[in-house]
Design a protein around this motif. Structure first.
Motif: not given
Lengths: 476, 429
Positions: A41, A44, A48, A188, A191, A201, A304, B154
């Motif tokens: 995470r 990611e 981002e 997220h 997506k 989170s 998250l 990913d």
């Protein structure tokens, strides 16, 4: 007789040892998976493009619901932190749940409210409303004043009635959100909005932090052991367990402090249950039932690891016991209500990974723990267990507890880089002796919580606020 | 067996756990110290790079190339990738094109492209992908297009993000292809395409020629963010699509495309959509029509009002009426002659919402002769229509003398109503 005693104690000993070993392996497994997911995470988030997300007109707008009941100490800061959010489009719906303190006065002064007569339709048995106001200063803010009596669930449902956007974010009035909280979470969602129905989170504890105009300006984790142990506990729960459960879409609780839900799904579910003592956990369990009923949709509930905000923790042993007593009562209530999901293949991973944890550890764990202590002490007093075994077991239980705390602590430190070396050392040192201090407080809370549950006590004990109350209503 | 036998096992386990605890604490401490040192080093590095780049500002291309070559020798590939990916915060705007050109033609680029193309450390690859997307190198498109077929989601996702940095027609075509294949959220892809220049629009039109319903919906949503030209044929096709979502999105686009040659087609399609069964299609049709021809579409909208059940569509029409500051009174006057009581009521509502009742009453007293004549006419029609809500509250805003004169005018049409309004207003209701 002596043979029988030996046989009994050995069997009991092996039974409890087996239980603890299974639990330890389960925890360590979750801790390791949690660490890996945490790593993923963070990578990611690093990759981002938040600037593009902030600029895009396709970024999903969010309705933020802030229920508040007697929150005069926090409401100005919690509202200000929402206004500070770095997110392209959102509305804020503050629901004053029949406060008897100055909450409404502070809101009026801060927001320059004017009454409006927009249509209001109650879809969820949210209770009667006293008034509806719009802010002249911040057009994106609506305040709804409720007659109350339907607990926090009723207040959130009232906010849901007004929410306009596809996703709603429910936050607690004592939670101070980070400016990028919504952005990090919604990145997220963006997506796969057709699949993600709920997201939570991590949020930490803010006792002792310095807060100015809704922003945390100074942090320190070198605080009283009672609060520091709660830090460790939050890390274990969020970074250790929940993030690992998320890996298999079996996350059981989007905490009330910060949670994003898809509004249409909440409508399908009938909103929050005003009869439940723990509205957030109950809703998440119910959402898992819903997921099982619609396997073709491939719905997901996510957790998250990003620090989205900070909330206040009980700072005295009495307040902590009261809070955990309630948590334990609601855990038993929720587990009991959804017991049909346990080992039921229809509910997938949730039935085999999460429900057993709730049933065998959260609910029955107390009996195992008390039983294990009783057998060990009785065995020692009757001379069947020697001192080496007794200490061996004590040290074993303590070390397992430490490892279970240290794993998420190290994972969190590696990815979030939250603690200074001194703070990390302090938390590590505390984790080594948690078994001898904090665990007993929690055990007492669980015992009293279990007794209270079976006595039919369902009251909500308000957690005392430690923040000083602003003398004058603030304006922004 | 004696249970004490297990004490040896317990202590063996304890030794293992103590070792684990030791390793974890050491690792955590190491991370804590390393993080501090790394962030210090990083800040120092960034500061020195910034200074260096500030120094070269305004120098000729040759000197810049020389300085960049020197820098190239000092920095590692990973450092370059980081600098490029965060160039907006590190590199001065005027220096960036030179650095971009220099790096794209340097030997370092081959190494970055190799990293971006090869499986292995996924996250290192993703950073390199972002870097080549930012630099827009000639081979970037090929490498990034290949990444979109990767098994790892990913890699696909960040491949799309990197492609969005290229912002060329070819990059748009690749992203549109991903959208049509439905392998990723349409919402995400169009949010990336939204940042592309309008020169890429032909690719969108091309994609719309042959796509399924979800893709068509998102492509139309994307199209609505751009100035649309010469797309009336395709929009006409989608305005009668079986999917209501697609029809609504087509109406949104038609409202933005109804100029020049497209105007007549757009109007025809939008008028047809006013009769759609689905309320949000009618809503978009109302918005589209009003965008193209403003209040000229009000007669058609008034006809819709007679049968419309959706409050949102009704509100939308009301906004069209109210939005026309100049013509609002004329529109309302015409509609007060309508046969339908519902249309009358609705227009009086618009009169109240646009705060025009005050205007009407004021003009009745002291307007310019033509305005006064029209205001008196509207007031008379308002009273005769028996739909005069808003009158009572508005009268309260006038001084007693003016109120008396207005009540006199009302009494000329309806003596009973004037009598009813008088005690209420004087009573301060």
């Amino acid at each position: 007789m002596e043979t029988f005693n030996h046989y009994f104690f050995e069997t009991a000993f092996l039974f409890f040892l087996g239980y603890y070993l299974v639990l330890a392996v389960y925890y360590l497994f979750l801790g390791m998976v949690g660490a890996l997911v945490n790593y993923k995470r963070e990578r990611e988030a690093a990759g981002e493009d938040y600037v593009a997300l902030a600029a895009s007109s396709f970024t999903i707008p969010v309705s933020i619901i802030l229920p508040a009941r007697n929150e005069e100490a926090w409401i100005a800061d919690s509202l200000q932190c929402l206004l500070n959010l770095n997110y392209p489009e959102f509305e804020i719906i503050v629901v004053d749940d029949c406060s008897t303190d100055r909450t409404m006065d502070i809101l009026k002064a801060k927001l320059d409210l004017e009454p409006v007569h927009n249509p209001y339709v109650d879809h969820f048995n949210a209770g009667k409303i006293k008034g509806l106001y719009k802010s002249r200063k911040h057009p994106q803010v609506t305040v709804l004043s409720e007659e109350g009596g339907k607990k926090k669930a009723g207040a959130v449902n009232a906010g849901l009635n007004l929410a306009r956007y596809k996703y709603v974010c429910v936050v607690d009035a004592d939670t101070i959100l980070q400016p990028d909280a919504l952005m990090k979470v919604m990145a997220h969602v963006q997506k796969a909005p057709e699949k993600i129905i709920g997201v939570g989170s991590y949020f930490g504890l803010l006792n002792g932090f310095e807060i100015k105009e809704g922003r945390v300006v100074k942090k320190s984790f070198l605080r009283s052991p009672l609060v520091a142990y709660q830090d460790l506990e939050y890390l274990r729960s969020f970074i250790g367990n929940r993030i690992a459960w998320d890996r298999w879409n079996a996350m059981p609780n989007i905490a009330g402090g910060f949670g994003v839900w898809r509004r249409d799904i909440l409508f399908e579910l009938g909103g929050y249950d005003t009869e439940a003592s723990c509205e957030d956990c109950e809703l998440t369990f119910r959402a898992h039932e819903y997921i099982a009923e619609h396997p073709e949709k491939d719905y997901r509930i996510m957790m998250l690891p990003y620090v989205v905000g900070w909330t206040e923790a009980p700072a005295s042993i009495g307040a902590l016991i009261r809070q955990r007593n309630r948590w334990h009562r609601v855990t038993i209530e929720t587990t009991r209500k959804f017991l049909h999901m346990l080992f039921n293949p229809r509910f997938g991973n949730f039935a085999f990974l999460t429900m057993p944890y709730f049933f065998f550890y959260e609910v029955l764990g107390l009996f195992f723990e008390v039983g294990a202590w009783a057998v060990t002490i009785a065995g020692f007093l009757s001379g069947i267990f020697n001192l080496k075994l007794l200490f061996g077991l004590l040290v074993f239980m303590n070390l397992v507890q430490s490892v279970v705390s240290l794993l998420p602590l190290v994972a969190f430190q590696r990815e979030q880089k939250a603690f200074s070396p001194a703070e990390f050392l302090y938390l590590s040192a505390l984790s080594l002796v948690e078994f001898f201090f904090y665990r007993w407080i929690i055990l007492i809370a669980r015992v009293t919580g279990t007794i209270d549950y079976f006595r039919g006590i369902r009251v909500y004990d308000a957690v005392p606020r430690y923040k000083s109350i602003p003398s004058q209503p603030q304006t922004c | 067996m004696n249970p004490n036998y297990y004490s040896d096992i317990a202590w063996t386990l304890n030794l293992i756990l103590i070792a684990v605890v030791f390793v974890l604490v050491a690792a955590g401490l190491l991370v804590a110290f390393a993080v501090n040192a790394a962030s210090r080093r990083r800040l120092e590095g960034e500061a020195s790079l910034k200074n260096l780049l500030q120094d070269v500002k305004g120098q000729d291309t040759h000197t810049l190339d020389q300085r960049f070559s020197e820098l190239d020798k000092q920095a590692t590939t990973e450092q370059w990738i980081e600098v490029v990916n965060e160039h907006e915060t590190i590199i001065p705007e005027e220096v960036w094109p030179h650095l971009q050109r220099h790096l794209s033609s340097s030997a370092r680029m081959a190494e970055i492209e190799r990293l971006a193309g090869q499986p292995g450390n996924k996250w290192r690859r993703i950073e390199a992908m972002k870097c080549i997307g930012t630099l827009q190198t000639p081979s970037a498109l090929g490498i990034l297009e290949k990444s979109l077929s990767d098994k790892d989601q990913d890699v696909v996702y960040f491949g799309m993000l990197a492609l969005a940095r290229v912002r060329s027609a070819e990059a748009a075509r690749i992203l549109l292809d991903v959208l049509k294949r439905g392998v990723f959220s349409g919402q995400k892809i169009v949010s990336l395409l939204e940042t592309f220049p309008p020169e890429c629009l032909p690719e969108v039109y091309q994609a719309l020629q042959d796509c399924d319903t979800p893709a068509a919906f998102w492509l139309l949503k994307l199209l609505s963010k751009f100035p649309i030209e010469n797309a009336h044929q395709i929009l006409e096709k989608y305005s009668s699509d079986p999917s209501a979502d697609v029809r609504a999105a087509a109406c949104e686009c038609l409202g933005r495309s109804g100029y020049g040659e497209s105007r007549e087609t757009a109007l025809k399609c939008l008028r047809a959509c006013l009769r759609d069964d689905v309320w949000y299609v009618r809503l978009q049709a109302v918005r589209g029509l009003s965008r193209i021809c403003g209040t000229a579409c009000l007669p058609q909208l008034a006809a819709l009002m007679a049968v419309e059940r959706s409050t949102l569509v009704q509100e939308s029409i009301k906004n069209v009426v109210i939005g026309d500051k100049e013509g609002v009174l004329a529109t309302i006057e015409t509609c007060l002659d309508a046969d339908s009581q519902m249309i009358k009521e609705w227009h009086v509502n618009a009169l109240v919402d646009s705060n025009s009742v005050v205007t009407v009453l004021s003009q009745c007293l002291s307007g310019e002769p033509r305005e006064q004549e029209r205001a008196l006419r509207i007031l008379a029609k308002l009273i005769r229509s028996k739909v005069h809500f808003g009158l009572k509250e508005t009268l309260d805003q006038f001084q007693s003398e003016s109120r008396k004169r207005i009540l006199g005018i009302i009494a000329d049409t309806d003596r009973e109503l004037a009598a009813r309004l008088e005690p209420q207003t004087s009573g301060g209701l």
